[in-house]
Design a protein around this motif. Structure first.
Motif, PDB file in Angstrom:
ATOM      1  N   UNK A   1       0.745  -1.192   0.169  1.00  0.00           N
ATOM      2  CA  UNK A   1      -0.001  -0.129   0.054  1.00  0.00           C
ATOM      3  C   UNK A   1       0.956   1.270  -0.036  1.00  0.00           C
ATOM      4  N   UNK A   2       2.068   1.104   0.800  1.00  0.00           N
ATOM      5  CA  UNK A   2       2.714   2.546   0.697  1.00  0.00           C
ATOM      6  C   UNK A   2       3.458   2.678  -0.463  1.00  0.00           C
ATOM      7  N   UNK A   3       3.671   1.462  -1.126  1.00  0.00           N
ATOM      8  CA  UNK A   3       4.565   1.570  -2.357  1.00  0.00           C
ATOM      9  C   UNK A   3       3.650   2.344  -3.362  1.00  0.00           C
ATOM     10  N   UNK A   4       2.373   2.635  -3.277  1.00  0.00           N
ATOM     11  CA  UNK A   4       1.429   3.172  -4.528  1.00  0.00           C
ATOM     12  C   UNK A   4       1.325   4.465  -3.828  1.00  0.00           C
ATOM     13  N   UNK A   5       1.453   5.052  -2.808  1.00  0.00           N
ATOM     14  CA  UNK A   5       1.106   6.263  -2.131  1.00  0.00           C
ATOM     15  C   UNK A   5       2.299   7.214  -2.150  1.00  0.00           C
TER      16      UNK A   5
ATOM     17  N   UNK B   1       4.868   9.336  -0.325  1.00  0.00           N
ATOM     18  CA  UNK B   1       5.522   8.916   1.097  1.00  0.00           C
ATOM     19  C   UNK B   1       5.123  10.051   2.044  1.00  0.00           C
ATOM     20  N   UNK B   2       4.894  11.552   1.470  1.00  0.00           N
ATOM     21  CA  UNK B   2       4.568  12.498   2.572  1.00  0.00           C
ATOM     22  C   UNK B   2       3.388  12.229   3.200  1.00  0.00           C
ATOM     23  N   UNK B   3       2.184  11.938   2.270  1.00  0.00           N
ATOM     24  CA  UNK B   3       1.035  11.648   2.704  1.00  0.00           C
ATOM     25  C   UNK B   3       0.937  10.395   3.738  1.00  0.00           C
ATOM     26  N   UNK B   4       1.537   9.571   3.511  1.00  0.00           N
ATOM     27  CA  UNK B   4       1.622   8.367   4.269  1.00  0.00           C
ATOM     28  C   UNK B   4       2.062   8.615   5.513  1.00  0.00           C
TER      29      UNK B   4
ATOM     30  N   UNK C   1       0.208   9.240   9.310  1.00  0.00           N
ATOM     31  CA  UNK C   1       0.746   8.266  10.374  1.00  0.00           C
ATOM     32  C   UNK C   1       0.504   6.888   9.870  1.00  0.00           C
ATOM     33  N   UNK C   2       1.088   6.332   8.844  1.00  0.00           N
ATOM     34  CA  UNK C   2       0.747   4.833   8.200  1.00  0.00           C
ATOM     35  C   UNK C   2       1.785   4.253   7.875  1.00  0.00           C
ATOM     36  N   UNK C   3       2.882   4.717   8.469  1.00  0.00           N
ATOM     37  CA  UNK C   3       4.346   3.878   8.393  1.00  0.00           C
ATOM     38  C   UNK C   3       4.315   2.846   9.535  1.00  0.00           C
TER      39      UNK C   3
END
Length: 1785
Positions: free
Chosen positions: A334-338, A340-343, A347-349
């Motif tokens: 999921x993080x690979x498609x979003x 990084x700043x928004x993630x 707080x989705x790290x």
């Protein structure tokens, strides 16, 4: 009602938790949506499955589906668990495993993926069964990922792609709903289920990951039944297509068209895609499975089969581990498609999830730092106490608060008090009996003797250390935040809860006492919000101690490794000594001392080992040092890394000479430590010079005894400087004796006026270091030094020579080597600093050799201290003082921020009763200057924007009403305001606000407030019913600070909420201003959200930019957490309003991640919660520790419509902690007389009748609880567990403070602790509107004023730099003459004679009148120019003897000094040429005057007149010649070289003007020929090179020797300016001279140019008589030499020729007075700016640079005969330039 044990003790197991609300529904539908349970084509093994079948029926019949690890019948699981009644998760999982085990023994039917996995691993082709089987694909439950992270992913998806209803395609390629759509449609269908074996509502709590995103719907196994029957190739083909599509979507480097083409050509490209995926995975993750995918699915299937061979807990653990990996893979995909700043912003790290799940307060996880292996809390507490009250105490606010000791007390006094009862004189209002009440202890704050006695009271200090240790134990062992400890562990804090004067609570005064609260006691309504500075200081000091321990452990390990690697006994002993010193080190500086010693040891023994190995290998001793390197491993020798003087000296063997000094550094340190000569000298029998000869090698580094002696001293000094004990001794004395001096630079002299923020450090004189530690002055000093405004010097008291520690004088004395000089230097540099060292180092022998060695020892000590230790001590002092200054600045900034955070909201009481109006409607008004216009903003009671109105007529300069006799002013009849006044009135009547707040951002805002008052009066008169409908009796109009609103206007929160609806920023500012009245804490907290950096834009301190951002953010966090913990957060209200939720992350225990999870959990629960118990047990967000910290600060009440009819526990709307609920219930029952079964009724009645609770004898109850706790502790010493945290420290401690807090909460539940909002004072409004502070706007400041109106006696002005605030200028303050005339009344003086409207004048403020909203000005010259008086008042007076004012100097001398400084100012030019250099005139002349520079050498340099010209500076035989070069063909702003260069050698002779294209041509056609002619001239036989006075004597002598022969000679007359030479001769008896000049073409003599010197002399001999033609004068640019200019430059300084040598007096004076002469500027006049022309400025009113009324001399008048005739000098003389006043600049 739950008791304390229910809320604090450990939960017995997961089975005790309540089942989710949706469990019944899940049992009925088997955990699957009904629309997905379609019957498929049947088979022999499968029957039709009905969605209505119960779980019991499912067990009796043959299961329709295989129950492997992916398929869980949760209904069975939960049903069996509920039947058993209790049991842990593990037991439930084991039972489920046993039930599933028989079914696993059946023959399994493999699907296509299983066959592929087997073929990949075995390499054998497997035959597939003939019959098609329906594949049922199930995965972990939908709630395997935390529900809060699902919401986070959904919120992020909506932010990036819009709301789900806006998505264009909610279905995938197979017609099924996408993951996002399915999640939205599923709703709560799966929200109540947790992972297998977990029955907690809300699904997984802290160990689950989010579900796969929509992009992963083909890879991740989801929650639905998927019947995959593909037409082309069956299941396998469908899987391959899906994997290929997913791979194509995940590989941006591979073109989809290329893949399609490859598929058409080569067929199936699955293997190609797999190879590419593996290669990319290996490249990014080192071969690991970083992105999940097919490999992970295959691994999961393989592990599924392996689990068949495991039983019980092992299989369950394997399954949980696999699911954890799958969740992590899904998160990574999921993080690979979003973005990084928004993630990160959401707080989705993965680290955010870890923080969210860990049961530790979030702030502690982020800021705690590494834990030392050994945490000795008693030692830490002692260290903290030592810095607060012990020997290391440095003063400051915290220490002062502890000494003052103002604190709330209850019950009997502590043991250190020495009395059984309180003395009434020690308590505020002289309380006689405290009892069960609370009073204020103030004894030490009012008596210095009491403070001194407390500091010396050993019992009091021991108790203080014990309190520090208890608090640290709560913070680090129990994981409790400071606000929680301060409010709910008061019994452990003791003196640490002291309060500052501004936070002191009120007490009952005389005449206010009643039966419940006697005089001097604190009532519930008297409580005040407060800061916990001492507790925070304790925590910060403990963090420093912990960091020191971590560093100590790291060094201990390094030293231990070095000890184990060496076999050298000497090195082992030295390292062991370092380890011993390391254990004793008690500060970071002492750890640095140990490190310095260790590094020196490594260097010493590494050299010995290298020399030993070189001798064994046959290598010479002179092996290059660059080959040495320090190694840390044990395989090879450790070698020095780089060459240093110390290492060079050691390699030369000078360490042996250093041992000849008699004492080693270690022995000297032991002598100093012992205080006597523990080690004595054994002097060498020879002198140091003889002893050093054996170390001198002609071919070595030290080839002379002097150099070797210097190297030996360096070795000894370096070893002494590295000895830790000696460094500590020097550090101690340095801190006591060192002082600071500052002096302004040239830039600082003009910039640092008395009103500059950095002016206080302009001229510090001998200020001790300790004087900087309680202010921010050192931070100002560093900033001024960095800006180049001051020079800073560290030294010792009594120094006056202007040098610091290690100055030039010391170096000179070292070169002299004289003993007396060294002793004098020692005394001057602080004799006490070296006296102790010398006493323990010198031998004191009387022999010649002993005296010589003592002299060397003194030099060694001086070098060790001044060369090594003093720079180190200065660096440490700078670091320490900078940290202290930042701390003070942070405290002051925190005070300003606290004023915003602790501001009370607007409270409106109803007219009929004392209740507060809950539905407050606020209107905010923001003044605009015109663009934007003044704006009115209306908010609803929830703070949401309702409407806004722009009013141009109330913008800009608002017209003011004029008093007209007999008429009443009406704003509705004023043509300049009437239209907008009517609109504002209608706006108010339509929306009916309770209050109107006007932002105090401009002086015109006050006029706006007055006009609003007129509008309000009109409404009240014309519409009386309006006030009745309000219910509050009046419409309040008040002004407020707009600082926070102005920052919020452009914040992320404002843009996210209002950007689309309100494009005008001023509307957002108005919304913020209105919300500031409703909830100021929430508004301020919204600036701290996310990264929290927007709040840093608030101007809290003038030096805040010098403080690191991390420290400022930590300060903001402390302030916000402290305020939020005492104000509380209404959890239901914040869940319903986004802007009100901003303070939630600052609740103790929470943070942005945990607060986010809590809000989403509340949203899933229906948008509100019913109790704190529900938040803990049902939402699945809190662990025990986090809940214990956060529970009392989260208010639960019916503040939203959905909870209006719920029966909530009133205790949840108080500050009582749930652990104390049982005590509150018992107190309520005792007060109202209720029984055990009437708990709820008793609590409700207690809140209704608080006086009955206040009348309880809680002292007796506290004693009863104390006895119970002591008995429980003795009965069960082994009680452990999370639920009991916090009880051990409180066992046997009186809980009286807690009981008093409970009593007060019954009387005032969550009562307001903030001071009631009051209108701002006039003075505060004045400074707010001016945009200044009391420190920046004060008497004496220079300002620029613009005149608006002029009267007879005064003028009304505005100050543009101060928001156009009004100022008045009286006629007596206009000028001295006007003041004298006004006083004497000789003549009438009118201001109109001096000023006109719109004039701009420079003035100085002589008085500030905030009450009148104006300042008084003065334009008198003596007042405006007098900075010295204000410097003495504002700078020197506060510092006393530590500020040295400059001596008063003559104004004329000051002007001359400034003029000379301007001469050296030039603009650097980017010209690249060998002749050009960016130098001033003085520097260029000095460079040419250096020895060895030939005559005729030239430098081209910039001009001080600008970029339109250059100067050519050339060396002459006697002096310097300056020639101006005019640049043509360029603009004046261009810095490039002009296209043509024009230069005149002979003034006013156009034929002698030279034009050159560039500097190359100038050098070839001018510089080189002139240099050749000068060489020929000086080499001629008639050249004398003497001055004219000396040449006259020589000519007379020559004439006397040869009377028949004419005597003549050549020379230079340097007094006439550059390039002027003379031909002296004696024709008869009187010497005379004629002048000539050197030109590129030859020698200009008698208006002709002669090619050589001989030709010139031949013409003279042919006609020796002097002709008298009219000729232009030669240039005269010489000036008197400037200070510091080398001798011989006088002619190059532009000085004029002496009067009387060139001009006949009458003609010169006449022409200069007529304005046609080009003279220098005269006395008392300003120097000119434009460059002059030859022969003066015809037609001008000035003669040269002199005014017409004053004689300017030194120039050449036009039409003057050449050569000039002598004349007497004038009385006043100005300065002339090269060509008549140009000054050569």
């Amino acid at each position: 009602m739950a008791g304390a044990s229910d809320l604090v003790d450990d939960r017995a197991g997961e089975a005790e938790e309540k089942a989710p609300a949706g469990a019944a529904a899940d049992e009925e539908d088997d955990g699957l949506p009904s629309d997905e349970e379609e019957a498929s084509e049947g088979s022999d093994d499968e029957g039709d499955s009905d969605s209505d079948d119960s779980s019991a029926e499912g067990e009796d019949e043959e299961d329709a589906f295989e129950k492997d690890d992916f398929i869980v019948d949760e209904a069975d699981d939960d049903g069996d668990k509920s039947k058993e009644g209790s049991g842990s998760d593990v037991e439930g999982a084991a039972e489920a495993k046993k039930r599933r085990k028989p079914k696993r023994q059946r023959d399994l039917v493999l699907d296509e993926e299983d066959y592929e996995l087997l073929e990949d691993n075995t390499g054998i082709r497997r035959q597939r069964p003939q019959q098609k089987h329906r594949r049922i694909k199930k995965a972990r439950d939908a709630e395997a990922a935390p529900a809060q992270q699902q919401d986070a992913a959904r919120a992020l998806q909506e932010e990036l792609f819009g709301a789900e209803e806006e998505l264009e395609d909610d279905d995938d390629d197979f017609g099924r709903p996408s993951a996002a759509a399915a999640a939205a449609k599923g709703g709560a269908g799966g929200a109540g289920r947790g992972p297998r074996g977990d029955s907690r509502q809300g699904g997984g709590m802290r160990d689950e990951a989010p579900p796969p995103e929509a992009d992963d719907q083909f890879d991740e196994e989801d929650d639905w039944l998927v019947h995959e029957e593909d037409e082309d190739g069956g299941v396998a083909a469908g899987q391959r297509r899906r994997r290929r599509k997913a791979a194509m979507e995940g590989m941006p480097d591979v073109s989809p068209d290329a893949l399609v083409e490859a598929n058409e050509i080569f067929g199936d490209v699955d293997d190609l895609l797999a190879m590419y995926e593996d290669r990319e995975r290996d490249r990014h993750q080192g071969g690991g499975r970083a992105h999940g995918g097919e490999g992970e699915e295959e691994d999961a299937d393989l592990e599924d089969e392996e689990e068949e061979e495991l039983d019980g807990e092992a299989a369950e653990a394997r399954r949980l581990a696999r699911e954890e990996r799958q969740r992590a893979a899904a998160t990574r995909r999921a993080q690979a498609h979003l973005d990084p700043e928004a993630v990160a912003r959401h707080f989705m790290l993965p680290e955010d999830e870890q923080i969210r799940l860990e049961d530790v307060p979030e702030r502690e996880q982020l800021h705690r730092g590494p834990d030392p292996k050994l945490t000795d809390l008693p030692a830490c507490a002692a260290w903290v106490w030592d810095h607060l009250m012990g020997e290391r105490r440095r003063g400051g606010r915290v220490s002062e608060l502890l000494e003052d000791g103002v604190q709330e007390v209850q019950g009997p006094p502590p043991a250190w008090y020495g009395r059984p009862t309180w003395s009434k004189r020690d308590l505020r209002e002289e309380v006689v009996e405290v009892g069960g009440h609370r009073a204020l202890f103030v004894a030490r704050s009012e008596s210095r003797e009491e403070r001194r006695a407390w500091r010396r009271n050993a019992a009091a200090q021991a108790e203080l250390r014990a309190c520090i240790e208890k608090v640290l134990r709560q913070v680090y062992d129990k994981h409790e935040e400071v606000p929680f400890v301060a409010q709910y562990r008061k019994e452990l804090c003791g003196e640490l809860l002291v309060v500052r004067p501004s936070d002191e609570p009120k007490v009952v005064r005389a005449g206010e006492d009643n039966g419940r609260y006697p005089r001097g006691t604190i009532k519930p309504t008297h409580r005040r919000i407060r800061r916990f500075e001492v507790l925070y200081a304790v925590q910060q000091l403990a963090q420093r101690w912990r960091a020191m321990q971590v560093r100590r452990e790291a060094r201990r390990q390094a030293y231990g490794r070095a000890l184990s690697e060496t076999m050298h006994s000497g090195e082992q002993a030295a390292i062991q000594s370092c380890l011993a010193l390391l254990e004793k080190a008690d500060s970071m500086e002492e750890l640095d001392d140990c490190e310095a010693k260790f590094k020196l040891i490594q260097q010493q023994f590494a050299l010995e080992q290298e020399a030993h190995q070189s001798s064994q290998q046959g290598g010479g001793p002179e092996e290059p040092l660059s080959q040495l390197s320090l190694g840390s491993g044990g395989s090879g020798p450790r070698r020095p890394q780089k060459s240093t003087p110390y290492l060079l000296s050691l390699r030369a063997g000078l360490g042996g000479w250093a041992r000849g000094l008699g004492l080693t550094a270690v022995q000297l340190a032991e002598n100093v430590e012992a205080g006597y000569l523990k080690h004595k000298h054994a002097d060498v029998g020879v002198s140091p010079e003889e002893f050093i000869k054996q170390f001198v090698t002609p071919s070595g580094v030290f080839s002379s005894p002097e150099g070797a002696l210097k190297g030996g001293r360096l070795v000894a000094a370096a070893e002494i400087a590295a000895e830790p004990l000696l460094r500590q001794e020097v550090r101690k004395q340095y801190q006591e004796l060192a002082c600071v001096w500052t002096k302004p630079t040239a830039a600082g002299e003009s910039s640092l006026d008395p009103f500059h923020p950095l002016a206080s450090v302009k001229r510090l004189h001998e200020k001790p270091l300790e004087r900087f530690e309680t202010s921010d002055q050192f931070l100002r000093l560093l900033q001024a030094e960095k800006a180049g405004l001051i020079e800073v010097r560290f030294g010792f008291r009594g120094e006056e020579d202007g040098e610091g520690s290690g100055g030039k004088q010391r170096a000179a004395e070292q070169e002299e080597g004289e003993e007396g000089s060294a002793e004098g230097h020692t005394k001057q540099r602080g004799g006490t600093l070296l006296a102790n060292l010398a006493d323990n180092y010198l031998s004191g022998g009387i022999s010649v050799e002993a005296a010589a060695w003592d002299k060397v020892r003194r030099q060694v000590l001086r070098e060790a201290v001044t060369d090594f230790l003093m720079p180190q001590m200065e660096r440490e002092a700078r670091t320490r003082l900078a940290a202290a200054a930042r701390s003070v600045a942070l405290e002051e900034a925190a005070d300003r921020l606290w004023a915003y955070a602790s501001q009370a909201p607007l409270q409106l009481k109803l007219v009929d009763d004392e209740e507060v109006e809950g539905e407050r409607r606020v209107m905010a008004v923001c003044y605009g200057g015109g663009d934007p216009a003044t704006t009115f903003v209306m908010l609803d009671p929830q703070g949401n924007l309702v409407d806004y109105l722009h009013c141009p007529q109330f913008s800009g300069p608002i017209p003011r009403r004029k008093a007209v006799p007999g008429l009443v002013y009406s704003v509705f009849e004023d043509p300049k305001k009437a239209q907008d006044a009517a609109r504002v009135r209608a706006f108010i009547e339509d929306h009916k606000p309770h209050a109107i707040v006007v932002g105090a951002s401009h002086p015109e805002a006050r006029t706006l407030e007055l006009d609003l008052g007129l509008i309000r009066e009109a409404i009240v008169l014309d519409n009386p019913r309006y006030i009745i409908e309000l219910g509050t009796g009046e419409l309040q109009i008040l002004m407020a600070d707009e600082s926070v609103a102005a920052v919020w206007e452009n914040s992320a929160a404002a843009r996210d909420e209002l950007l689309s609806a309100t494009p005008a920023p001023i509307v957002r500012r108005g919304v913020a201003l209105g919300r500031q009245l409703l909830d100021p804490l929430a508004l301020l907290a919204s600036l701290c959200g996310g990264g929290g950096k927007e709040v840093l834009a608030l101007q809290l301190h003038p030096l805040q930019s010098q403080i690191p951002e991390e420290e400022r953010l930590a300060m903001v966090d402390r302030v916000m957490v402290t305020a939020t913990s005492q104000i509380g957060v209404d959890i239901n209200a914040v869940a319903a309003s986004s802007w009100l939720s901003a303070p939630l992350p600052f609740t103790p225990g929470l943070g942005p991640r945990k607060a986010q999870a809590l809000l989403r959990a509340v949203g899933r629960a229906g948008g509100f919660v019913e109790s704190r118990n529900q938040m803990w047990l049902e939402l699945g967000v809190f662990g025990n520790r986090v809940f214990r910290n956060a529970a009392p600060f989260l208010r639960v009440r019916a503040s939203v419509k959905g909870a209006a009819n719920l029966d909530m526990d009133p205790l949840d709307d108080t500050r009582m902690h749930p652990e104390a609920y049982q005590w509150a219930v018992q107190m309520a029952q005792s007060a109202v007389g209720a029984g055990e079964e009437e708990q709820e009724t008793a609590v409700e009645n207690a809140f209704a009748r608080p006086q009955e609770v206040e009348s309880l004898d809680i002292v007796f109850y506290a004693q009863h609880l104390q006895q119970q706790a002591a008995a429980a502790t003795e009965g069960d010493q082994q009680q452990q567990g999370e639920g009991g945290e916090g009880k051990d420290a409180l066992a046997g401690v009186s809980r009286l403070p807690t009981l008093i807090d409970i009593q007060m909460e019954f009387a005032a539940p969550y009562g307001e602790l903030r001071k009631e909002l009051a209108p701002l004072k006039t003075a505060d409004l004045f400074f707010l509107c001016a945009g200044e502070t009391k420190e920046s706007l004060k008497k004496g400041r220079r300002v620029e004023a613009r005149v608006r109106h002029v009267g007879d006696s005064d003028a009304r002005c505005v100050l543009p730099d101060l928001n156009n605030i009004e100022a008045v200028l009286q006629v007596e303050d206009m000028s001295r003459r006007a003041a004298e005339a006004q006083e004497s009344q000789r003549e009438a003086v009118s201001m109109r004679d001096y000023l006109q409207p719109n004039d701009t004048v420079a003035a100085r403020i002589i008085d500030v009148l905030p009450d009148q909203w104006q300042v008084r000005l003065s334009t008198r010259g003596d007042v405006v120019a007098d900075d010295a008086a204000w410097e003495a008042e504002y700078l020197a007076a506060p510092e006393g003897n530590y500020y040295r004012l400059p001596p008063k100097e003559d104004p004329r001398a000051a002007l001359e000094t400034q003029r000379r400084k301007r001469l050296n100012q030039f603009v650097a030019r980017p010209i690249q040429h060998p002749l050009f250099k960016n130098l001033s005139m003085a520097d260029a002349a000095a460079q040419l005057q250096e020895p060895g520079v030939p005559v005729g050498q030239a430098i081209v340099r910039p001009s001080t007149r600008g970029a339109k010209g250059l100067w050519l500076t050339m060396k002459l035989p006697d002096g310097i010649w300056h020639l101006y070069i005019e640049e043509q063909g360029k603009s004046s702003a261009s810095m490039k070289l002009g296209s043509s260069l024009v230069m005149e050698v002979v003034p006013q002779r156009a034929a002698m003007r030279g034009t050159y294209e560039d500097l190359d041509e100038l050098a070839a056609r001018f510089v080189d020929p002139v240099q050749a002619h000068l060489g020929a001239l000086t080499a001629h036989r008639k050249w004398r090179g003497e001055s004219w006075e000396r040449a006259k004597e020589l000519l007379r002598l020559e004439r006397q020797r040869s009377p028949q022969t004419a005597a003549y000679c050549l020379g230079q007359d340097s007094s006439k300016g550059g390039g002027i030479f003379f031909l002296g001769h004696v024709l008869r008896t009187t010497p005379d001279r004629e002048y000539f000049m050197v030109t590129p073409d030859g020698f200009y003599f008698r208006q002709k140019v002669y090619p050589s010197v001989d030709a010139l002399l031949a013409a003279f001999r042919k006609n020796p008589k002097k002709p008298n033609p009219q000729a232009p004068p030669p240039p005269a640019e010489a000036r008197p030499p400037l200070p510091g200019v080398p001798h011989g430059m006088a002619a190059g300084q532009g000085a004029p020729p002496p009067p009387g040598s060139f001009y006949p007096g009458g003609q010169q004076q006449q022409q200069q007075q007529a304005g046609h002469g080009y003279g220098g500027y005269g006395q008392q006049q300003q120097p000119p700016m434009p460059p002059p022309q030859y022969g003066g400025w015809p037609g001008q009113q000035q003669g040269g640079y002199g005014y017409q009324q004053q004689q300017g001399t030194g120039g050449y008048p036009a039409q003057q005969a050449y050569p000039p005739q002598p004349q007497p000098p004038p009385q006043q003389q100005g300065w002339g330039g090269q060509y008549g006043g140009g000054s050569g600049r």
